[in-house]
Design an enzyme around this catalytic site. Structure first.
Site, short mmCIF file in Angstrom:
data_model
loop_
_atom_site.label_atom_id
_atom_site.label_comp_id
_atom_site.label_asym_id
_atom_site.label_seq_id
_atom_site.Cartn_x
_atom_site.Cartn_y
_atom_site.Cartn_z
N ALA A 288 -5.23 38.00 19.84
CA ALA A 288 -3.83 38.45 19.92
C ALA A 288 -3.07 37.34 20.63
CB ALA A 288 -3.73 39.77 20.67
N ILE A 289 -3.16 36.13 20.05
CA ILE A 289 -2.51 34.96 20.67
C ILE A 289 -0.99 35.13 20.64
CG2 ILE A 289 -2.22 32.44 20.56
CD1 ILE A 289 -5.11 33.30 21.22
N GLY A 290 -0.50 35.80 19.59
CA GLY A 290 0.94 35.99 19.49
C GLY A 290 1.66 34.76 18.98
N LEU A 291 0.90 33.93 18.21
CA LEU A 291 1.49 32.75 17.56
C LEU A 291 2.18 31.82 18.55
CD1 LEU A 291 2.80 34.70 14.47
CD2 LEU A 291 1.07 32.91 14.38
N THR B 280 -5.76 38.19 9.12
CA THR B 280 -6.69 39.04 9.89
C THR B 280 -6.41 40.53 9.70
OG1 THR B 280 -5.21 38.81 11.80
CG2 THR B 280 -7.09 37.31 11.69
N ILE C 64 -7.32 36.39 2.95
CA ILE C 64 -6.55 37.37 3.69
C ILE C 64 -6.24 36.86 5.09
CG2 ILE C 64 -7.48 39.31 2.39
CD1 ILE C 64 -9.32 39.95 4.75
N CYS D 132 3.94 38.40 10.56
CA CYS D 132 4.74 38.47 11.79
C CYS D 132 5.58 39.75 11.77
CB CYS D 132 5.69 37.28 11.88
SG CYS D 132 4.91 35.68 11.73
N LYS E 41 -1.32 25.11 12.77
CA LYS E 41 -1.04 26.36 13.46
C LYS E 41 0.40 26.77 13.14
CE LYS E 41 -1.43 28.15 18.22
NZ LYS E 41 -1.17 29.46 17.72
#
Length: 300
Positions: A69-72, A191, A189, A128, A44
């Site tokens: 849309a976890i937002g890393l 997302t 690719i 990002c 991750k």
């Protein structure tokens, strides 16, 4: 039968790896999947400091896939180095660390911290938002892609994979920019940006409004982009986007990918990666293919 893959001098036992963000750092899947049987585990995203991620809800189902849309969200490089690398080192698989950041300095800090760690490759997530440039993703501007690739290559001890965003008009432009910046490998690719509206609550399904669409629905787009990039650059490519079976993986390989990543499929079938690897071997036997590299990009 030879299933090994050479990515910038790193030899993988087979072309199948996990897609970043869909497999944690391997530990939570290790009771379902024999990590020794994977070409590589891609972790991750890891940032220089812990990221809390986006507000919830952060996941929504779509036809033929999902949105996130976890937002890393991640615990940061300190925890990763102490906890996750030692765990992965127990297995006979390559370790590829996905790196995220909000500025060039953020990325470089993580890359420098990983220089002396026993990891095999770095995958740089340039989808990002670049905070200094008003939030446009690094990966959407070819000049920014070339510049950040150059900076990372100056500091990296491991080969660098640049992960391309599909949210651009012409992906070959960003691919060429990454190659010009010194990228060793490209992965694509990432997302596609999408939106879902809950008609009953009459609001967005994701708190972030938009999210990354993944899963089988995006596969034809991903195959097309891998084919275009394979014909535009000389560096090896890792293909991904909606792979759920060996047949899907082979499409990417025939289009020009040297290796593949399985992502969304891991969520509903933790053994998806192993099934893909076994299916590729079976295909090679049936078609008398001696080496997996003989299949890469043969569809012109």
């Amino acid at each position: 039968m030879n299933t090994t893959v050479n990515l910038a001098g790193v030899i993988l036992k087979n072309p199948v790896m996990t897609a970043s963000g869909t497999f944690g750092s391997g530990e939570e899947y290790s009771e379902f999947v024999d990590l020794n049987r994977l070409g590589a585990v891609v972790t991750k995203g890891v940032a220089n400091v812990p990221w809390p991620g986006n507000p919830t809800p952060r996941i929504a189902e779509t036809h033929g896939g999902m949105m996130n849309a976890i937002g890393l969200q991640n615990p940061g490089i300190d925890v990763f180095v102490k906890r996750d690398i030692p765990f992965l080192k127990k297995y006979d698989t390559k370790i590829i660390v996905n790196v995220c950041g909000k500025s060039t300095e953020d990325y470089c800090e993580v890359v420098e911290r990983l220089a002396d760690e026993p990891v095999d490759m770095l995958e740089i997530n340039i989808s990002c938002p670049n905070v200094k440039e008003g939030g446009i993703a690094f990966g959407q501007n070819p000049k920014a892609v070339e510049a950040i690739t150059k900076e990372i290559k100056k500091r990296a001890r491991q080969p660098v994979i640049m992960k391309l965003s599909p949210n651009v008009t012409d992906i070959t432009e960003t691919a060429r920019a990454a190659e010009a910046g010194g990228a060793d490998v490209l992965s694509l690719i990432n997302t596609l940006t999408g939106m879902k509206i809950d008609i009953h609550r009459q609001t967005f399904a994701l708190a972030n409004k938009t999210g990354g669409v993944s899963g089988p629905a995006i596969k034809p787009i991903a195959v097309r982009m891998v084919y275009q990039v394979a014909n535009a650059v000389k560096v090896p490519i890792i293909g991904m986007g909606g792979i759920t079976s060996a047949e899907d993986a082979l499409e990417f390989i025939l289009a020009g990918a040297s290796a593949v990543s399985v992502g969304t499929a891991n969520f509903y079938d933790p053994a998806a990666t192993i099934k893909v690897a076994e299916g590729i071997e079976k295909y090679m036997e049936q078609h008398n293919v001696e080496s997996i590299s003989d299949l890469v990009g043969i569809v012109k």
